[in-house]
Design an enzyme around this catalytic site. Sequence first.
Site, short mmCIF file in Angstrom:
data_model
loop_
_atom_site.label_atom_id
_atom_site.label_comp_id
_atom_site.label_asym_id
_atom_site.label_seq_id
_atom_site.Cartn_x
_atom_site.Cartn_y
_atom_site.Cartn_z
NE ARG A 74 -65.47 -15.28 -10.51
CZ ARG A 74 -66.63 -14.61 -10.47
NH1 ARG A 74 -66.64 -13.29 -10.38
NH2 ARG A 74 -67.78 -15.26 -10.51
NE ARG A 100 -70.46 -10.54 -16.45
CZ ARG A 100 -70.38 -10.89 -15.18
NH1 ARG A 100 -69.23 -10.80 -14.54
NH2 ARG A 100 -71.44 -11.32 -14.54
CG HIS A 170 -66.06 -6.43 -12.30
ND1 HIS A 170 -65.16 -7.08 -11.48
CD2 HIS A 170 -67.28 -6.66 -11.77
CE1 HIS A 170 -65.84 -7.69 -10.51
NE2 HIS A 170 -67.12 -7.44 -10.67
CG ASP A 214 -70.53 -6.18 -3.33
OD1 ASP A 214 -70.17 -5.29 -4.11
OD2 ASP A 214 -71.30 -7.11 -3.64
CD GLU A 273 -66.20 -3.99 -9.66
OE1 GLU A 273 -67.24 -3.78 -10.29
OE2 GLU A 273 -66.13 -4.82 -8.74
C1 BG6 Z 1 -69.10 -6.85 -8.08
C2 BG6 Z 1 -70.44 -6.71 -7.44
O1 BG6 Z 1 -68.86 -5.76 -8.89
O2 BG6 Z 1 -69.08 -8.03 -8.87
C3 BG6 Z 1 -70.67 -7.94 -6.58
O3 BG6 Z 1 -70.50 -5.52 -6.67
C4 BG6 Z 1 -70.58 -9.20 -7.42
O4 BG6 Z 1 -71.95 -7.85 -5.96
C5 BG6 Z 1 -69.24 -9.21 -8.13
O5 BG6 Z 1 -70.71 -10.35 -6.61
C6 BG6 Z 1 -68.99 -10.41 -9.04
O6 BG6 Z 1 -70.00 -10.57 -9.96
P1 BG6 Z 1 -70.00 -11.78 -10.96
O7 BG6 Z 1 -71.30 -11.68 -11.70
O8 BG6 Z 1 -68.81 -11.62 -11.86
O9 BG6 Z 1 -69.87 -13.02 -10.11
#
Ligand code: BG6
Length: 300
Positions: A74, A100, A170, A214, A273
Amino acid sequence: MMDLAGLNARFAIQDALVFKPGPGGLVVAEVENQAASALIALQGAQLMRWTPRGEEPVIWLSGAARFTPGKSIRGGVPVCWPWFGAHASEAGFPAHGYARTVPWEVLATEAPSATQTRLVMRLVETDATRAWWPHDTPVECHITLGETLDLELVTRNAGREPVTIGEALHTYFHVGDVERVQVLGLEDGEYLDKVEGFRRKTQSGPVVISGEVDRVYVNNPAACVISDPVLQRRILIDKHGSESTVVWNPWIEKAAKMGDLGDAGYRHMLCVESGNVADNLVDIAPGEQHRLWVSYRVER
Ligand code: BG6
């Protein structure tokens, strides 16, 4: 896959780059040059830190991040590829693709100068990755670390049929207080609002965050700026080969459910992103390649 000793023997650069054991048993590349420090996990080619000298961290990594082989970390810069979000037809396939969460191998390292370090990685294909994606599309991530951070994702279609990919870098940016930042550059842009079932809307003025956001800005090759009055800086986001920009902050309730965002994590992060998603998937003809390039820089 090469072990640490092998990686260092072949790719370490004195006074610039060393491979180390990282948290949770992940192997990381630690970069320290005259302009910046950085950390990159080989799993996912995931950048975890980039801090130009004398700066606050530019990239946010959750204090509650979990480091587990096969799970996305994260924060940092997860690479979403070869699809973004849910898979179009297979509900059981990993969200945001598999790039990833799988190992990448190092192809090359280089120090073009005392203020720049470069790392080139390639996703390692296995039976598991081929089960998710039965196409011959080698993908590389080129990361250049210095006063500027450049990231490039290069997808080559080595097969005989055209392929269509979705992708995004991202990036979690570190901000002083998300309620006080503005994202500039997306004014009047068309976006899909994921919070309202992908409703199509038009951005008016700068993007400000005062609740869950979002959004997928489509047909939008524009550069962006994150203006941060608390950290008294602007983060400049330049890009090429990208027609979409996603802006995401989960806000309080969603963040609490996620479990790895930390208590006040949502306040100090904002994902902006760069990629090609939704309306902007990329078709790559056999023998052709596609490059998604971003560059980040801090201005005071
Ligand atoms: C964003 C999406 O790019 O990533 C969201 O638009 C999503 O909808 C977020 O919740 C996080 O995704 P993840 O899979 O890393 O929890």
